[in-house]
Motif scaffolding. Structure first.
Motif, mmCIF file in Angstrom:
data_model
loop_
_atom_site.group_PDB
_atom_site.id
_atom_site.type_symbol
_atom_site.label_atom_id
_atom_site.label_comp_id
_atom_site.label_asym_id
_atom_site.label_seq_id
_atom_site.Cartn_x
_atom_site.Cartn_y
_atom_site.Cartn_z
ATOM 1 N N ALA A 126 0.139 -2.871 -8.330
ATOM 2 C CA ALA A 126 1.068 -3.581 -7.452
ATOM 3 C C ALA A 126 1.585 -4.841 -8.137
ATOM 4 O O ALA A 126 0.881 -5.487 -8.909
ATOM 5 N N LYS B 6 3.307 5.912 -5.689
ATOM 6 C CA LYS B 6 3.079 5.978 -7.131
ATOM 7 C C LYS B 6 1.977 6.984 -7.456
ATOM 8 O O LYS B 6 2.095 7.789 -8.391
ATOM 9 N N ASP B 7 0.902 6.937 -6.687
ATOM 10 C CA ASP B 7 -0.215 7.852 -6.939
ATOM 11 C C ASP B 7 0.223 9.300 -6.785
ATOM 12 O O ASP B 7 -0.200 10.182 -7.555
ATOM 13 N N GLN C 119 2.087 1.898 -3.494
ATOM 14 C CA GLN C 119 1.012 2.379 -4.360
ATOM 15 C C GLN C 119 0.657 3.830 -4.054
ATOM 16 O O GLN C 119 0.387 4.619 -4.969
ATOM 17 N N THR D 62 0.828 -1.205 0.000
ATOM 18 C CA THR D 62 0.000 0.000 0.000
ATOM 19 C C THR D 62 0.859 1.251 0.000
ATOM 20 O O THR D 62 0.544 2.247 -0.663
#
Length: 335
Positions: free
Chosen positions: A175, A8-9, A5, A2
């Protein structure tokens, strides 16, 4: 997972905001995503910049004014934990080209009025919901060559507008299985540990075959070029490079990470070496030079298959007393 991710966001959000900003609004678009003391490292002539205001004013606004209708064409995107600090820090990597219409001069490079591609790779360290530091390396000599102002003698290999991976699967927005990233990092570490100091004792092609597929591609920078297969890589880059340098220091990296079948690293510098035998068709010297390098890898099976390489050759040669940017375009970053 998580955590990666979320990082990345954040980076993808910063790209959307920055890419949609007009010249003059770059700093404003970046400010919500960057830490106040954000450190940006980049190739000559930029060096290090601190904070969104300086980054927008010095780099992004002039680039956006020169390459109009600029478009990010991303080929590789992944995230991971940094091996160099015991897997504590989180980094995100983006690689591709910035493409636009070369309508105004940039760094003294003449505009062509045609499409131009600035090859780039960026490593972002994410901490506390902000980007705390960035290493963004790009191939300015390749842009110069597109404009008819090639700064270097003939290269040993070939430089093209370099494509992404042959598998077309480099954008890891989702992921990835943790085991795949571990396998990629292990392959990179094997190459660095066994081969990185040029002391394996094996013939060069046998040495390379330990960690590389025979049909490897080494996507090198302008001034060296790209080369295909172990045999041609040994002949067109690795062999001449090793023959041309002595007193190579140990390799040091700020970040080294992997996710899925992709991984990479950067240093500031990665290593130093002395061009005792000459390099890139230019005479040798006894002056050490720094190699600021980003390497991005694609793994296939248990070996490396493709390698995209960014080397700050303008900085290296400036340490040797040759300011190729100034000699070729008249641009002097000290002005």
């Amino acid at each position: 997972m998580t955590k990666l991710q979320a990082a990345k966001d954040l980076v993808r959000g910063s790209h959307v905001a920055l890419d949609g900003a007009s010249p003059g609004a770059s700093a404003e678009s970046l400010a919500p995503f960057l830490a106040p003391d954000h450190l940006w490292r980049a190739y000559h002539p930029f060096g290090e910049l601190t904070g969104a205001a300086a980054l927008g004013r010095v780099f992004w606004d002039p680039l956006k004014s020169a390459l109009t209708r600029i478009q990010r064409r991303e080929d590789i995107f992944f995230a991971g934990l940094n091996q160099m600090d015991g897997f504590e820090s989180t980094w995100v990597v983006s690689m591709g080209h910035l493409m636009g219409l070369f309508d105004q001069p940039w760094l003294g490079i003449r505009p062509t009025g045609k499409m131009a591609f600035l090859r780039y790779c960026a490593f972002y360290r994410v901490e506390g919901g902000r980007i705390a530091e960035t290493a963004m390396y790009f191939d300015i000599p390749h842009l110069m060559t597109q404009a008819g102002q090639c700064p270097f003698p003939n290269q040993t290999a070939a430089h093209l507008v370099q494509p992404g991976p042959i598998t077309h699967d480099g954008l890891l927005y989702a992921a990835q299985p943790e085991a795949e990233g571990q396998a990629t990092l292990a392959a990179i570490n094997a190459m660095i540990t066994d081969l990185g100091q040029w002391k394996s004792g094996l013939p060069l092609q046998e040495e390379l075959a330990r960690t590389w597929h025979d049909d490897m591609i080494w996507w090198g920078p302008e001034g060296v070029g790209a080369t295909y297969t172990i045999e041609r890589y040994a002949r067109q880059h690795s062999g001449p490079f090793r023959a041309g340098f002595g007193n190579r220091s140990k390799t040091t990296h700020i970040a080294r990470l992997a996710e899925g079948h992709y991984g990479g690293f950067f240093g500031w510098p990665n290593f130093t070496a002395v061009p005792t035998g000459g390099f890139m068709g230019l005479p040798g010297s006894d002056t050490p030079g720094e190699f600021r390098v980003i390497d991005i890898y694609r793994r296939a099976g248990n070996k490396l298959a493709e390698n995209w390489v960014f080397i700050d050759l303008l900085h290296f040669w400036k340490m040797q007393g040759r300011d190729f940017l100034k000699e070729t375009t008249g641009y002097d970053h000290a002005d």
